[in-house]
Design an enzyme around this catalytic site. Structure first.
Site, PDB file in Angstrom:
ATOM      1  N   GLN A 135       0.810  -1.224   0.000  1.00  0.00           N
ATOM      2  CA  GLN A 135       0.000   0.000   0.000  1.00  0.00           C
ATOM      3  C   GLN A 135       0.840   1.268   0.000  1.00  0.00           C
ATOM      4  OE1 GLN A 135      -1.606  -1.023   4.116  1.00  0.00           O
ATOM      5  NE2 GLN A 135      -1.494   1.194   4.315  1.00  0.00           N
ATOM      6  N   CYS A 141      -5.111   0.532   3.389  1.00  0.00           N
ATOM      7  CA  CYS A 141      -5.184  -0.898   3.705  1.00  0.00           C
ATOM      8  C   CYS A 141      -6.545  -1.488   3.356  1.00  0.00           C
ATOM      9  CB  CYS A 141      -4.916  -1.098   5.187  1.00  0.00           C
ATOM     10  SG  CYS A 141      -6.037  -0.132   6.210  1.00  0.00           S
ATOM     11  N   HIS A 281      -6.527  -0.810  11.084  1.00  0.00           N
ATOM     12  CA  HIS A 281      -5.860  -1.437   9.938  1.00  0.00           C
ATOM     13  C   HIS A 281      -6.738  -2.592   9.445  1.00  0.00           C
ATOM     14  CE1 HIS A 281      -2.609  -2.466   7.300  1.00  0.00           C
ATOM     15  NE2 HIS A 281      -2.351  -3.622   7.880  1.00  0.00           N
TER      16      HIS A 281
END
Ligand SMILES: *[C@@H]1O[C@H](CO)[C@@H](O)[C@H](O)[C@H]1NC(C)=O
Ligand SMILES: *[C@@H]1O[C@H](CO)[C@@H](O)[C@H](O)[C@H]1NC(C)=O
Ligand SMILES: *[C@@H]1O[C@H](CO)[C@@H](O)[C@H](O)[C@H]1NC(C)=O
Length: 335
Positions: A135, A141, A281
């Site tokens: 990324q 993410c 995340h």
């Protein structure tokens, strides 16, 4: 440009290291040497002022890694591409800065009662999981978790293993409470793909790793979503069932400083939270298992193939570790 930098930094350099000397780590020549090898390995270059700061951060990280590895933990740590950064810097560049609407996602996935197989790994069942991607310095993410889940779901449903466009989600999925490099949720991205009528391929909509204007071309869409399965808040057993019976599952969890240094083994933490407002995340569960009595998930990350175990990590299963069951979902593809 490079000639000007030392001048611009001269003032800060004069004040910076000197006023900080009281708290500065004293760095051994062995540590200095290691920092330089790490810099060469990661092709890092700094201005002379930044060098001192980065070396301090690196040494502090490296000491934490060695101390951790000397103790009896279920996972090991190692140096990696993040080793010259503080966790505050990492959070700002790679993780969600604000809470996403995890708990607003209503579960519609109905779980059975099992039993489920003790080991599942979609990477070994066939050509079902695409290579690990990177990324870069963008809180995207959630787009990689989304494409990874849809790529696998399509392949498992009998389609080809495609590589789908994260950048389309970064640029175009804002109407579904997604925020490009500032965060988003896989469940909301699946909704976007469903209502937007498709997503393009990596080749026709390449990844840039920064926010940009939407360039979606409907005629070039190659993958489609028929429905979205949201797993009920904190129902980790439903995640097990979905991975066992259907396909990999997107989920989110809270990354803390120690996770950035993960290298192998089963990640487990006592410092992270379990609540949906703390997850920062998103990743993809591609399997699960158990080792020496500790159940774990096998998880695909989006920090490139050199982080962790070839881009993957294991995390303890069955305890809602770091809130990993707060917001799990997967797409039902149209193939
Ligand atoms: C380390 O941990 C393992 C598993 O938790 C345990 O079996 C072993 O006895 C521990 N070793 C030491 C030296 O504490
Ligand atoms: C959460 O949902 C509300 C209501 O739809 C929306 O206004 C808000 O922007 C969302 N928050 C995030 C971080 O997406
Ligand atoms: C699944 O979650 C998404 C995003 O959080 C939401 O928009 C959608 O309505 C949910 N689907 C169901 C069937 O609850």
């Amino acid at each position: 440009m490079w000639a000007v930098l030392p001048l611009l930094c001269a003032g800060a350099w004069f004040l910076g290291p000197r006023t900080c000397d009281a708290t500065a780590l004293s760095v051994s020549s062995y540590e200095k040497f290691h920092f330089q090898s790490w810099m060469a390995q990661h092709q890092k270059k700094y201005s002379s002022e930044e060098y001192h700061q980065r070396q301090q951060t690196f040494v502090s990280n490296w000491r934490k890694i060695n101390a951790h590895n000397a103790r009896n933990h279920t996972f090991k740590m190692a140096l990696n591409q993040f080793s010259d950064m503080t966790f505050a810097e990492i959070k700002q560049k790679y993780l969600w800065s604000e809470p996403q609407n995890c708990s607003a996602t209503k579960g519609n996935y109905l779980r059975g009662t099992g039993p489920y197989p003790p080991f599942v790994d979609w990477r070994k069942k066939g050509h079902f999981v695409s290579p690990v991607k990177n990324q870069g310095a963008c809180g995207s993410c959630w787009t990689f978790s989304t494409t990874g889940a849809l790529e696998s779901a399509i392949a498992i449903a009998g389609g080809k293993l495609l590589s789908l466009a994260e950048q389309q989600l970064v640029d175009c999925a804002k109407d579904f409470n997604n925020h490009g490099c500032q965060g988003g949720l896989p469940s909301q991205a699946f909704e976007y793909i469903l209502y937007n009528k498709g997503i393009m391929g990596e080749d026709t909509y390449p990844y840039k790793g920064q926010d940009d204007v939407c360039k979606f071309q409907p005629k070039k869409a190659i993958a489609f979503v028929k429905d979205v399965a949201n797993i009920t808040l904190n129902d980790e057993e439903a995640m097990v069932e979905a991975v066992a019976l259907y396909n990999p599952v997107s989920f989110a969890f809270e990354v803390t400083d120690d996770f950035m240094k993960y290298s192998k083994g089963i990640y487990s933490s006592t410092s992270c939270h379990k609540t949906p407002d703390k997850v920062n995340h998103a990743v993809l569960a591609v399997g699960y298992g158990e080792e020496k009595g500790i159940p774990y998930w096998i998880v695909k990350n989006s920090w490139g193939p050199y982080w962790g175990m070839d881009g993957y990590f294991l995390i303890e299963r069955g305890k809602n570790m770091c809130g990993l069951a707060a917001c799990a979902s997967y797409p039902i593809p149209l193939v």
